[in-house]
Each structure stands twice: as structure tokens, then as C-alpha cells.
Design an enzyme around this catalytic site. Structure first.
Site, PDB file in Angstrom:
ATOM      1  CB  SER A 128      18.446   7.368   5.109  1.00 22.76           C
ATOM      2  OG  SER A 128      17.914   6.722   6.224  1.00 22.76           O
ATOM      3  CE  LYS A 169      21.588   2.504   7.264  1.00 21.17           C
ATOM      4  NZ  LYS A 169      21.405   3.336   8.413  1.00 21.17           N
ATOM      5  CD1 TRP A 196      15.988   5.141  12.757  1.00 19.88           C
ATOM      6  CD2 TRP A 196      15.659   4.378  14.834  1.00 19.88           C
ATOM      7  NE1 TRP A 196      15.857   3.771  12.684  1.00 19.88           N
ATOM      8  CE2 TRP A 196      15.656   3.292  13.952  1.00 19.88           C
ATOM      9  CE3 TRP A 196      15.477   4.138  16.210  1.00 19.88           C
ATOM     10  CZ2 TRP A 196      15.478   1.963  14.372  1.00 19.88           C
ATOM     11  CZ3 TRP A 196      15.290   2.830  16.624  1.00 19.88           C
ATOM     12  CH2 TRP A 196      15.302   1.762  15.716  1.00 19.88           C
ATOM     13  CG  HIS A 216      15.518  10.294   8.542  1.00 21.55           C
ATOM     14  ND1 HIS A 216      16.852  10.062   8.783  1.00 21.55           N
ATOM     15  CD2 HIS A 216      15.120   9.368   7.640  1.00 21.55           C
ATOM     16  CE1 HIS A 216      17.245   9.027   8.057  1.00 21.55           C
ATOM     17  NE2 HIS A 216      16.215   8.587   7.347  1.00 21.55           N
TER      18      HIS A 216
HETATM   19  C1  GTR Z   1      15.186   3.219   8.700  1.00 20.85           C
HETATM   20  C2  GTR Z   1      16.427   2.499   9.125  1.00 20.85           C
HETATM   21  C3  GTR Z   1      17.592   3.428   9.067  1.00 20.85           C
HETATM   22  C4  GTR Z   1      17.639   4.242   7.797  1.00 20.85           C
HETATM   23  C5  GTR Z   1      16.273   4.608   7.272  1.00 20.85           C
HETATM   24  C6  GTR Z   1      16.218   5.059   5.822  1.00 20.85           C
HETATM   25  O1  GTR Z   1      14.057   2.463   8.797  1.00 20.85           O
HETATM   26  O2  GTR Z   1      16.232   2.013  10.431  1.00 20.85           O
HETATM   27  O3  GTR Z   1      18.783   2.692   9.258  1.00 20.85           O
HETATM   28  O4  GTR Z   1      18.360   3.604   6.808  1.00 20.85           O
HETATM   29  O5  GTR Z   1      15.371   3.592   7.369  1.00 20.85           O
HETATM   30  O6  GTR Z   1      16.941   4.562   4.956  1.00 20.85           O
HETATM   31  O7  GTR Z   1      15.369   5.911   5.545  1.00 20.85           O
END
Ligand code: GTR
Length: 397
Positions: A234, A238, A325, A375
Site C-alpha cells: 500500500s 509506493k 481503490w 487490500h
Molecule cells: C489508503 C490510501 C491508499 C493506500 C492505503 C494504505 O487510505 O488511500 O493510497 O496507501 O491507504 O496505505 O493502506
């Protein structure tokens, strides 16, 4: 400006492929006819990502690490692994490493990855101290004993050890707390000025921290610093892509469900958008990135070029089918459109020309899978990363 930010916050995110605007991806190989021209083009792309998106590290004067505590060692996992907890200091901050080594390791390859809530969540062991730093989604932002081992399902520790790899993890908040604090906390406190509009946000700061941990790993006899795979999930996916792009010493990079600002193509504007991420997480990217809110077509790059910055080193992009997402299809397309760079350099790139079916990985020098579920990081993900890393980091042993 303020107005476009307000619009972005109210606008409903798009999840409909048919509503994706027409777009043209910038060509990573623009002006490049042969492999010898790639390094100069690569420098140009890297500089664009640094100044327009992640932000540059303001100075290398504070790069020095020192070992604060050499760290106790003890056998874990029924004796097949050693747990080692050295503490290193970077720009006035203590970084608490949790290192899990196969028994009697010498020069083993390793996975290096930040954790989200503290080392004590990775493994349930009372000898792992609770972080004293700011922790998100906790009462008063404090770590507590009840969370020991709470993230264990996201860390296939035993599988990693059984396959001959070490795992090195640390809490990302040791480097920089994940909160918009005006860059007063974390390592930023050691830097005299607030970041300029082309200087680091938190993701670049975390990525820099990973390179400093790699510096430390290079001083150990147990871990082979030339065979370190940097991995993240996540926002930390990045981070792992940016760490791998910046620091060619990373032998391999893994992006798990990194989404917008990671592996997902920004121009698709599906799921999380540039405007939305800059609004909700204003501290992640440099201020220049705000120029591209609802204005992605002006970006001099797109995220396939972030993946391509790893070339010819192996890179893995993973999605989860319910994680809309993060735009699984956009993540696949970044891996696919990074492929011409690998091919120019004589590597396979991503074997799959079309998005592969769920739970069917495609692995060349670029790996990709979309797994079932949402996720997270699962055993399925780790099984692929270990297979991929074995092929690329162990085949010549
Ligand atoms: C979310 C965000 C994503 C991702 C995620 C995470 O809220 O919108 O870009 O980074 O968090 O890190 O779990």
C-alpha cells in the site's frame, strides 16, 4: 489551489472503466534507440519523479548511520531462526530493526520491509519492545501489548526462513510519523528548513530511510546487501518502488497493492485519484504534485515509468481483485508498459500481454499477479515473492 481541492474531496470516485477519460501514456523510451541511451533517459525520468512527485532529499549530509545498540540475539521458531534486534541511529532518530535470520546465516539474501504498527505486531514475542513513537489508529496513538503478533498473518516469517531468506523489518514511524505535522517530527526535525515544493514528502523520507537501513545491512556478515529485495504494502508499496528507483543497490523491488502514487496509472482516474490522495494525505508527496490534481495529462510521466526505473533489475507488482481503490488493472498496465524498457535491455519484462486471470501469476523480470480477496498481504502474495526472489537472487548460488 483551494477550490480544486474542495471539488476533489466532494467528487465521488469513479469505478467505471467506461468513464475513464481518453489518455496517452508518455513513452519511457522517448528519444531512446538503443540500450546505451537508456541510462541518460533514466536519469531524466528519475529527476522528473523527484521534482514533480516524491520530492528530493534535501541533503546527504545527514545520511550517516551509527549503531546505538548491537542488539541481542536469540533462537526463535523452534530454533530454526535467530531473532536479532539492533538499533541504529539516523538523523537523531532511533531505528529499531527486527531481523529474523535463518539459523547460522552467512551472506543470505533478505526481504526488507517496513511494518505499519510496530515490530511487536509482526511476531508475538515479549522481547520485542513496543514502539514509543506515534502509531496510527490507536488510542492516543500509542502502541500496546494487546497488538503483539496482530499483523503476523501479513508476514510469512516461517516460509521466508524456510526458503533461506532473512526478513528485516522496522516500523515506518521510527523514520517519520505518518501524520501531517508540518514536517516537524521524525527525521525532518534534524533538517533546518521545511521542505521546498520540490523536496521530500513522507514517502520519499521513508524511501531514504530504507536506503540507510541497507547501508547498515552492508556492514553485517549475515546478510548479503547485494541481494536485498525491498518490499512494501500500500503506501509502503509506493515507498518500496521509490526506494528501488532511487537506490540501484536494491536488487529487487516489490509493490503489494500500492495503487495511486505507486504502480497504478494516474491518467486512468479510477478508484483513488491524484487530487484525492493529495487532499487526504498532503504530507506524502512534494507540494509540486498538487499541480496535477484533476490535471493528470500534464504529468511528464506516469507510473509505468516508475516501474521501468527498476530496469533491468527484477520488479514485482501485485494487485488484489477486490482492491478497486488501488486499481488492479492500472497496476497491471504499469507493469505491462514498463516491459519495452526491459526488452531494450535484453530482459523479458512481463510475460503476460493481457491481464492474467485471478490467482495466476505471470513472472519474467517483471512479475505481476492479481489475487482473490482485498487490500492486504497474504501467504499467496509471499509465496509468489519468494518464488520470484529465489529465481532472481538465488539461481546462481
Ligand atoms: C489508503 C490510501 C491508499 C493506500 C492505503 C494504505 O487510505 O488511500 O493510497 O496507501 O491507504 O496505505 O493502506
Amino acid at each position: 489551489g483551494i477550490a480544486s481541492v474542495a471539488v476533489a474531496q466532494d467528487a465521488k470516485p469513479n469505478y467505471d472503466e467506461s468513464k475513464i477519460p481518453a489518455y496517452t501514456l508518455p513513452n519511457p523510451l522517448a528519444g531512446v534507440e538503443s540500450a546505451v541511451q537508456w541510462p541518460a533517459r533514466r536519469e531524466q525520468i528519475l529527476a522528473q519523479f523527484a521534482t514533480e512527485m516524491f520530492g528530493k532529499v534535501p541533503t546527504d549530509k545527514l545520511n550517516a548511520i551509527s549503531v546505538k545498540d548491537a542488539g541481542a540475539r536469540k533462537p526463535v521458531l523452534g530454533g530454526k531462526a535467530t531473532m536479532w534486534q539492533p538499533v541504529i541511529t539516523l538523523a537523531g532518530r532511533d531505528l529499531h530493526l527486527l531481523v529474523l535470520l535463518p539459523k547460522e546465516s552467512r551472506n543470505v539474501p533478505a526481504f526488507l520491509a517496513y511494518n505499519f504498527h510496530g515490530n511487536h505486531t509482526v511476531l508475538d514475542d515479549l522481547d520485542i519492545p513496543l514502539t514509543k513513537n506515534w502509531v496510527r489508529s490507536k488510542p492516543e496513538n500509542r502502541a500496546s501489548d494487546e497488538d503483539r503478533g496482530s499483523a503476523a498473518s501479513r508476514w510469512a516469517v516461517e516460509k521466508i526462513i524456510d526458503n533461506g531468506f532473512a526478513l528485516v523489518t522496522l516500523y515506518y514511524g521510527d523514520v517519520d510519523p505518518d501524520v501531517d505535522d508540518g514536517f516537524e517530527n521524525g527525521v525532518h526535525a534534524a533538517f533546518p528548513n521545511k521542505p521546498a515544493s520540490d523536496q521530500w514528502g513522507s514517502i520519499a523520507t521513508w524511501a531514504w530511510g530504507l536506503s540507510r537501513v541497507l547501508d547498515f545491512l552492508g556492514t553485517t556478515s549475515e546478510i548479503d546487501a547485494t541481494r536485498v529485495a525491498v518490499m512494501g504494502h500500500s503506501r509502503l508499496g509506493k515507498t518500496s518502488l521509490w526506494a528501488g528507483a532511487n537506490d540501484p543497490r536494491f536488487a529487487l523491488a516489490i509493490s503489494n497493492n500500492s495503487g495511486c502514487g505507486g504502480a497504478a496509472i494516474s491518467r486512468r482516474r479510477i478508484g483513488e485519484s491524484v487530487a484525492r490522495i493529495n487532499t487526504v494525505f498532503p504530507h506524502w508527496f512534494c507540494d509540486n504534485f498538487v499541480k496535477y490534481n484533476d490535471n493528470e495529462s500534464q504529468l511528464p510521466f506516469d507510473q509505468h515509468m516508475l516501474v521501468a526505473l527498476m530496469a533491468p533489475r527484477p520488479v514485482y507488482v501485485a494487485s488484489a481483485v477486490e482492491d478497486t481503490w488501488a486499481d488492479p488493472r492500472g497496476e497491471f498496465l504499469a507493469a505491462k508498459h514498463a516491459t519495452p524498457v526491459y526488452e531494450l535491455l535484453g530482459r523479458e519484462g512481463l510475460p503476460a500481454a493481457k491481464m492474467p486471470p485471478v490467482d495466476e501469476p505471470s513472472q519474467g523480470s517483471i512479475g505481476y499477479h492479481v489475487r482473490s480477496g482485498g487490500h492486504s498481504v497474504t501467504d499467496f502474495d509471499w509465496t509468489q515473492y519468494i518464488k520470484f526472489a529465489k529465481q532472481h537472487l538465488m539461481e546462481n548460488e
